[in-house]
Design a protein around this motif. Sequence first.
Motif, PDB file in Angstrom:
ATOM      1  N   ARG A 184      17.210 -33.548  10.163  1.00  0.00           N
ATOM      2  CA  ARG A 184      17.666 -32.204   9.771  1.00  0.00           C
ATOM      3  C   ARG A 184      19.116 -31.974  10.170  1.00  0.00           C
ATOM      4  N   ASP A 185      19.358 -30.900  10.910  1.00  0.00           N
ATOM      5  CA  ASP A 185      20.731 -30.592  11.305  1.00  0.00           C
ATOM      6  C   ASP A 185      20.991 -30.938  12.765  1.00  0.00           C
ATOM      7  N   ARG A 226      27.382 -25.066   8.535  1.00  0.00           N
ATOM      8  CA  ARG A 226      25.933 -25.059   8.610  1.00  0.00           C
ATOM      9  C   ARG A 226      25.362 -23.643   8.783  1.00  0.00           C
ATOM     10  N   ARG A 286      24.826 -30.859  14.640  1.00  0.00           N
ATOM     11  CA  ARG A 286      25.011 -29.764  15.587  1.00  0.00           C
ATOM     12  C   ARG A 286      25.352 -30.296  16.964  1.00  0.00           C
ATOM     13  N   GLN A 311      25.818 -36.979   5.549  1.00  0.00           N
ATOM     14  CA  GLN A 311      26.971 -36.570   6.338  1.00  0.00           C
ATOM     15  C   GLN A 311      27.307 -37.577   7.431  1.00  0.00           C
ATOM     16  N   ALA A 361      20.461 -32.919   2.796  1.00  0.00           N
ATOM     17  CA  ALA A 361      21.534 -33.562   3.556  1.00  0.00           C
ATOM     18  C   ALA A 361      21.176 -35.002   3.916  1.00  0.00           C
ATOM     19  N   ARG A 377      15.848 -25.146   7.664  1.00  0.00           N
ATOM     20  CA  ARG A 377      16.168 -26.454   8.251  1.00  0.00           C
ATOM     21  C   ARG A 377      15.450 -27.573   7.510  1.00  0.00           C
ATOM     22  N   PHE A 418      17.456 -28.039   4.421  1.00  0.00           N
ATOM     23  CA  PHE A 418      18.707 -28.699   4.811  1.00  0.00           C
ATOM     24  C   PHE A 418      18.491 -30.214   4.974  1.00  0.00           C
TER      25      PHE A 418
END
Lengths: 216, 216
Positions: free
Chosen positions: A171-172, B133, A176, B174, B170, B163, B166
Amino acid sequence: MNVALPVSSTEPTARQQAVLDVVLALFAEQGDRVTMDAVARRASCSKETLYKWFGDREGMLNATVRWQASRVGFTPVDLARLDLVSLRRCLEEFAANWLSVISSPTSIALNRVAIGQAAGGAPLGIIVLENGRFALGKRLKPVLEAGRDAGLLAFEDSETAFRTFFGLFARDVQIRLLLGDRTIQPSLRIKEEAAHATQQFLALHGATPPSGVASA
Amino acid sequence: MNVALPVSSTEPTARQQAVLDVVLALFAEQGDRVTMDAVARRASCSKETLYKWFGDREGMLNATVRWQASRVGFTPVDLARLDLVSLRRCLEEFAANWLSVISSPTSIALNRVAIGQAAGGAPLGIIVLENGRFALGKRLKPVLEAGRDAGLLAFEDSETAFRTFFGLFARDVQIRLLLGDRTIQPSLRIKEEAAHATQQFLALHGATPPSGVASA
DNA sequence: ACCTAAGCGTAACGAACGTTACGGTTCGGA
DNA sequence: TCCGAACCGTAACGTTCGTTACGCTTAGGT
């Protein structure tokens, strides 16, 4: 650059490993701003020795990344007898392991350095990628394919399926952490997040719908 | 640090914007290795002016990040009349927009710089996070909640649902771009990947199962 | 016991770069 | 027209840091 240690294979000596561990510790403490002087002082060795061993600063960073990469171990899985329970546990372990690795200060610092160097043509980023994301894929794809062969999963391309699973548990979190977000605390919920991601992945690619468990 | 431009609000003048665009261009070309001298030369201004405007180097980087962040625009959506088709299209556009933004050389360079600075306590990473984000989350969560109110989606926590979405679009894009992977070419398949992620998200959180479309 | 190689600690060189200072120029307003 | 502020180009200063060099100690082999 990198005279004494050729680009591949040769394992550093115990003393050299201790020096590389010092570099890792300094990474975690001060990020990219690691000077040869600080390394030499902390490691109680001379700068001349550093240059003899690693050629130049970039060679030392290179060796450090390889050294850390050589230490991340994966627990191999028994692909012969695979049922839904063992598959689920295996996926959860993979996800949890990945989350805990990328959450460690050492990994965060290393990725930051590699990303910083990747701006030029430095191969540090590729090395990190090769030993992180791609190594995970190489280990996990046989598991996914074994799951498909056992009739537990359904997908066309194992690479695509892996990237889906990767997105579901990563995920993020990584971006982060890399950007310095302090509101995220993944260390506490790693087990839950890994289970959640596995649940979702099985909901998307499981051949038999998981019985009675709602994806919360 | 940062004397002439207070930490918030004050918009840079046209001339200052031109200078900040030069900084962005230099980021994209040489990454973090941007010297005050190079900026002054390329922007045809004096270093003294740079210091008068931005205080010091960190202030200039700060202003650059804010300047770029102020330019990313989102297309607002009409939440009143929402059906499955418009919801799907909206999600696809969000995902595609995000993928194209983070694939741009400017964004990659900016994230690299912010991550490099995040090793210290610099707030650059937080700014990027806040305008990337988190801004995306703030824009998308009302859409998700409107979808739930319209009976199109089912989830408990909109943050968790966001999330998940995301992660689905994603994936590893990235981190691979940041680490300098050249084998990834997202520019060609952005539409397809966004549609795929939306399809998977609806499969997980759609209240009514999407009719007849298999998640390839 | 002697010799050689490896390595430690320290000093020094040189380049890169952030920062400051200075003289000349442009331009808008009194 | 004259004044002053803003700004440009360039030079200079001081620090940091990668890199190299030198003297000394230690250990292993003959």
